[in-house]
Design an enzyme around this catalytic site. Structure first.
Site, short mmCIF file in Angstrom:
data_model
loop_
_atom_site.label_atom_id
_atom_site.label_comp_id
_atom_site.label_asym_id
_atom_site.label_seq_id
_atom_site.Cartn_x
_atom_site.Cartn_y
_atom_site.Cartn_z
N PHE A 137 0.92 -1.36 0.00
CA PHE A 137 -0.05 0.18 0.12
C PHE A 137 0.94 1.17 0.00
O PHE A 137 1.72 1.41 0.92
CB PHE A 137 -0.80 -0.07 1.21
N ASP A 222 9.12 2.33 1.90
CA ASP A 222 7.80 2.92 2.26
C ASP A 222 7.79 2.73 4.01
O ASP A 222 7.21 1.87 4.28
CB ASP A 222 6.60 2.69 1.66
N LYS A 251 2.62 9.69 8.52
CA LYS A 251 1.83 9.39 9.64
C LYS A 251 2.37 9.80 10.86
O LYS A 251 2.05 10.91 11.45
CB LYS A 251 1.61 7.60 9.68
C1 LIG Z 1 -1.20 5.11 4.94
C2 LIG Z 1 0.27 4.89 4.33
C3 LIG Z 1 0.28 5.47 2.99
C4 LIG Z 1 -0.58 6.64 2.49
O1 LIG Z 1 -0.50 7.87 3.30
P1 LIG Z 1 -1.32 8.97 3.49
O2 LIG Z 1 -0.69 10.11 4.50
O3 LIG Z 1 -2.73 8.55 3.60
O4 LIG Z 1 -1.36 9.68 2.07
C5 LIG Z 1 1.33 5.19 2.26
N1 LIG Z 1 2.08 4.16 2.40
C6 LIG Z 1 1.72 3.40 3.59
C7 LIG Z 1 2.71 2.12 4.08
C8 LIG Z 1 0.73 3.78 4.66
O5 LIG Z 1 0.35 2.86 5.44
#
Ligand SMILES: *Cc1c(COP(=O)(O)O)cnc(C)c1O
Length: 401
Positions: A137, A222, A251
């Site tokens: 994700f 990520d 986050k």
């Molecule tokens: C939540 C998340 C995103 C997206 O972050 P947003 O601040 O909602 O755009 C991207 N990568 C990972 C691994 C995430 O958990």
């Protein structure tokens, strides 16, 4: 009518229905939130991995108030000190010797990583393809959605940007098969969050790094969910014997305020040049001050160690539940990023947890995800564990009384 019902009705009338919430949160303190009617709930979502230092931490609140009184925004045509200090700190914690680009969210950070990789690839053999992983994700913008190899969130958004090739997580052979002479980077989470709380195996992380070295590819991590102490290290990749070329944060970075960051190693530090990328609010002084305070709290309160020790406690408790019920298959994850794998639907469990007074998340269709604030005390964790046990008893154990 309760306050919750009234606000939910107004919400459904005026806010687009991309979420389906049932709780109205009025305030938060430490590891709990208070709803609009005064009900207090343990928040094992941490605002989806954001409140690692807990709600309303006095040090973070003060940093936000102090900075807001000085200046809230000044644009990136001028330098602000909090963002500069935060960048210094992130470079130091990463040990990669590179530089930082600030933005506002996880998707925007990953979008920046994709752009940086393409810009580097354009100058290094005209390459642009990025290998990403099924159940990964990376966000909801068009490019990060295209990088997110999950059908359910891509539906209805064609045509998606091209240049992404999907491979199977923890399967090095499938990565090798996905790499072509157009490949510029491999992008992955050290622990897949939304896709099911699945950690990379050490062999896989090492294999990806070696493949990147061999084929001159960038390794992009990520760390939007697994970063900032969640797994017991500052960044999830630090649990492995590898270094990425580039990683992203958001986050938990801002202690509750929106901020994202792209952190590079030395060789990628100057790929972006004046005008090649930008973000109006990126590195906003209030969000950056909150980020600095968050890092100080993580250091001063030993939250990396706490993520490990509390994580072990919670993992053991969940493992005991797995032993109890055939419908529970496995506990997985790292630190205080844990998933309970269910044979069947997770929704009744999340609802039963909420009825007990504990908020939890799902991750994909078969995993209940627990992301408690890292500041959680043992006594609170023990009380929460009792709630989890009671909730599971309600869902699976009712015939055994
Ligand atoms: C939540 C998340 C995103 C997206 O972050 P947003 O601040 O909602 O755009 C991207 N990568 C990972 C691994 C995430 O958990």
């Amino acid at each position: 009518m309760s306050k919750t019902t009234e606000i939910l009705e107004a919400y459904r009338k005026s806010v687009m229905g991309t979420y389906s919430p049932s709780v109205v949160v009025a305030s938060g303190k430490g590891v709990t939130v208070r709803d609009a009617d005064g009900l207090i709930l343990y928040d094992f979502t941490s605002g989806i991995g954001v409140q690692n230092a807990g709600y309303s931490h006095p040090k973070i609140v003060k940093a936000i108030q102090d900075q807001a009184a000085l200046i809230t925004h000044c644009s990136n045509l001028f330098v602000n000190e909090p963002a500069t200090r935060l960048a210094e700190k992130l470079v130091e914690l990463s040990g990669l010797g590179g530089k930082v680009f600030f933005c506002n969210s996880g998707a925007e950070a990953n979008e920046g990583a994709i752009k940086l990789a393409r810009r580097w690839g354009a100058a290094n053999g005209g390459r642009y393809e990025i290998v990403t992983f099924r159940q990964g994700f990376h966000g909801r913008t068009l490019a990060t959605l295209s990088a997110t190899a999950q059908g359910w969130c891509q539906e209805g958004y064609d045509p998606l940007p091209v240049g992404f090739v999907y491979a199977d997580y923890n399967d090095l052979e499938s990565v090798k098969a996905a790499v072509s002479d157009k490949t510029v980077a491999i992008m992955l989470e050290a622990v897949q969050g939304e896709g099911g709380v699945t950690p990379a195996t050490p062999e896989f992380m090492r294999g990806v790094r070696e493949l990147c070295d061999e084929k001159n590819l960038l390794m992009i991590c990520d760390e939007v969910q697994s970063g900032m102490g969640r797994t017991g290290k500052w960044f999830g990749w630090q649990n492995y014997d590898v270094q990425p070329d580039l990683f992203t944060l958001a986050k938990a970075l801002g202690g509750g305020l929106p901020i994202g960051a792209l952190v590079s190693n030395k060789r990628l530090a100057d790929v972006f040049t004046p005008g090649s990328h930008a973000s109006t609010f990126g590195g906003n002084p209030v969000a950056a001050a909150a980020g600095l305070a968050t890092i100080e709290v993580i250091e001063e309160e030993g939250l990396l160690e706490k993520a490990v020790s509390r994580g072990e406690l919670l993992r053991e408790a969940l493992a005991a539940e797995v032993d109890k019920y055939d419908q529970l298959l496995e506990v997985r994850g790292m630190g205080l990023m844990l998933g309970l794998v269910v044979d069947g639907d997770t929704k009744p469990i999340v609802q039963a947890l909420q009825d007990q007074g504990l908020l939890a998340l799902t991750a994909g269709p078969h995993v209940v995800r627990f992301l408690p604030p890292l500041v959680i005390e043992e006594s609170d964790l023990e009380e929460a564990i009792d709630m989890i046990s009671d909730a599971l008893d309600c869902v699976y154990g009712s015939g055994e009384e």
